[in-house]
Design an enzyme around this catalytic site. Structure first.
Site, PDB file in Angstrom:
ATOM      1  N   ASP A  99       0.774  -1.143 -13.539  1.00  0.00           N
ATOM      2  CA  ASP A  99      -0.173  -0.216 -14.169  1.00  0.00           C
ATOM      3  C   ASP A  99       0.007   1.200 -13.602  1.00  0.00           C
ATOM      4  OD1 ASP A  99      -1.337  -2.230 -15.728  1.00  0.00           O
ATOM      5  OD2 ASP A  99      -3.358  -1.442 -15.425  1.00  0.00           O
ATOM      6  N   ASP A 154       0.841  -1.208   0.000  1.00  0.00           N
ATOM      7  CA  ASP A 154       0.000   0.000   0.000  1.00  0.00           C
ATOM      8  C   ASP A 154       0.871   1.250   0.000  1.00  0.00           C
ATOM      9  OD1 ASP A 154       0.807  -0.800   2.533  1.00  0.00           O
ATOM     10  OD2 ASP A 154      -1.086  -0.326   3.541  1.00  0.00           O
TER      11      ASP A 154
HETATM   12 MG    MG Z   1      -2.050  -6.002 -15.738  1.00  0.00          MG
END
Ligand code: MG
Ligand code: IPM
Length: 362
Positions: A247, A219
């Site tokens: 991403d 996190d």
């Molecule tokens: Mg992916």
């Protein structure tokens, strides 16, 4: 030298960006005396439509015989409600597992010309250059038991010692070629499997005393990547966490359309752009081919081991962006909006010019 490449264009924009990658491979290959022999096969939704199976033995056998595999993208709305094992994504997972591609290298680096194009501030981005090294054949993606019934759904996050050891070794080896810093990302404050991961990574580090090792909770890592990305050199992490963090890292480059990847094992290698199949723009000549083209650069670097060829492709990308060409995903005011084909043609031209200006003796 003769080199066998299996092409798996796949679905959506996959075929368009694969076509761009092939043109670059041929062009650069000819400059370095490499003859590429291409074998094209179906995968994903395209294969399901033809054979009722997203990954046939024929495709898999072709990959086993190849020197290297290039994949466009898989997936699309059309196949979203198929049973799990028939989904296009299942083909990609089976391919990774069958070829033993345990190390997924996803570099996040800022292109100078795009530094103002990101949603992140340019002073935060400038100088960022790190790699997400994602474990690709284990963890919750493959753990048993898995399934669901009317009342429950379940998956298992599991790593054995050898799986953690080999990816950790890869991380330290890669770090040695760069800034000698590994950040191992886990969730050891909650998950036992992460505590185990952390212990093994520290054991492996003893063989690499020159490389600095830090641990970070996932996190916090997600936050740090957008807060202060320059702090990272190699981010070493598990399959699921690497999927998510890579991403996020895509936004460092301004768009997922810029992010290349290499999936490496002991014997095989697969190169693919990180972006998906983008069915909304498929077949419209709008897709950004630069992630696929940058994946070609990675192929020259990691598989063919011709760093000069990789640099040539990288420089052509920088130059083309500096000339102001942009596909829609990276477009900003004052730039020239171009199609997939126009972007690719300019890249090829720039490869030729850079090569003539700085001839490389092969
Ligand atoms: Mg992916
Ligand atoms: C990726 C993708 C894949 C993954 C999907 C398409 C199975 O998101 O390569 O990051 O989750 O690994």
């Amino acid at each position: 030298m003769n080199y066998k490449v299996v092409l798996l264009p796949g679905d959506g924009i996959g075929p368009e960006v694969t076509n761009a990658a092939v043109q670059v491979l041929k062009n650069v290959g000819s400059k370095f005396q490499i003859d590429f022999e291409f074998d094209e096969k179906l995968i994903g939704g395209a294969s399901y439509e033809a054979f009722g199976n997203p990954l046939t033995d024929e495709t898999l056998d072709a990959c086993y015989k190849a020197d290297v595999v290039f994949l466009g993208a898989v997936g699309g709305y059309k196949w979203e409600s198929l049973p799990h094992e028939l989904k296009p994504e299942a083909a990609l997972l089976k391919l990774r597992k069958s070829l033993g591609l345990y190390a997924n290298v996803r570099p996040a680096k800022v292109y100078k010309a795009l530094v103002d194009g990101s949603t992140l501030k340019s002073d935060v981005l400038e100088g960022t250059d790190f790699i997400v090294l994602r474990e690709l054949t284990g963890g919750i993606y493959f753990g048993q038991p898995r399934g669901y019934d009317e009342s429950r759904g379940w998956n298992t996050m599991v790593y054995d010692k050898n799986e953690v050891k080999r990816i950790a070794q890869k991380a330290f080896e890669l770090a040695r070629l760069r800034n000698k810093q590994v950040t191992s990302v886990d969730k050891a404050n909650v998950l036992e499997v992460s505590q185990f991961w952390r212990t093994i990574v520290h054991e492996v580090q003893k063989d690499f005393p020159d490389v600095e090792l830090k641990d970070m909770y996932v996190d916090n890592a997600a936050m740090q990547i957008v807060r202060s990305p320059k702090q990272f050199d190699i981010i070493l992490t598990s399959n699921l966490f690497g999927d998510i963090l890579s991403d996020i890292a895509g936004m460092i480059t301004g768009s997922l359309g810029m992010l290349p990847s290499a999936s490496l094992g002991n014997k095989y290698a697969l190169y693919e752009p990180v972006h998906g199949s983008a069915p909304d723009i498929a077949g419209q000549n709008k897709a950004n081919p630069l992630a696929a083209i940058a994946s070609v650069a990675m192929m020259f670097h990691y598989s063919l081991k011709i760093p000069k060829a990789a640099e040539l492709v990288e420089e052509a990308i920088e130059k083309t962006l500096a000339q102001g060409l942009r596909t829609a995903d990276i477009f900003s005011e004052g730039c020239k909006l171009v199609s997939t084909d126009e972007m690719t043609e300019t890249i090829l031209k720039n490869i030729n010019t850079i090569f003539v200006e700085n001839p490389v003796v092969v």
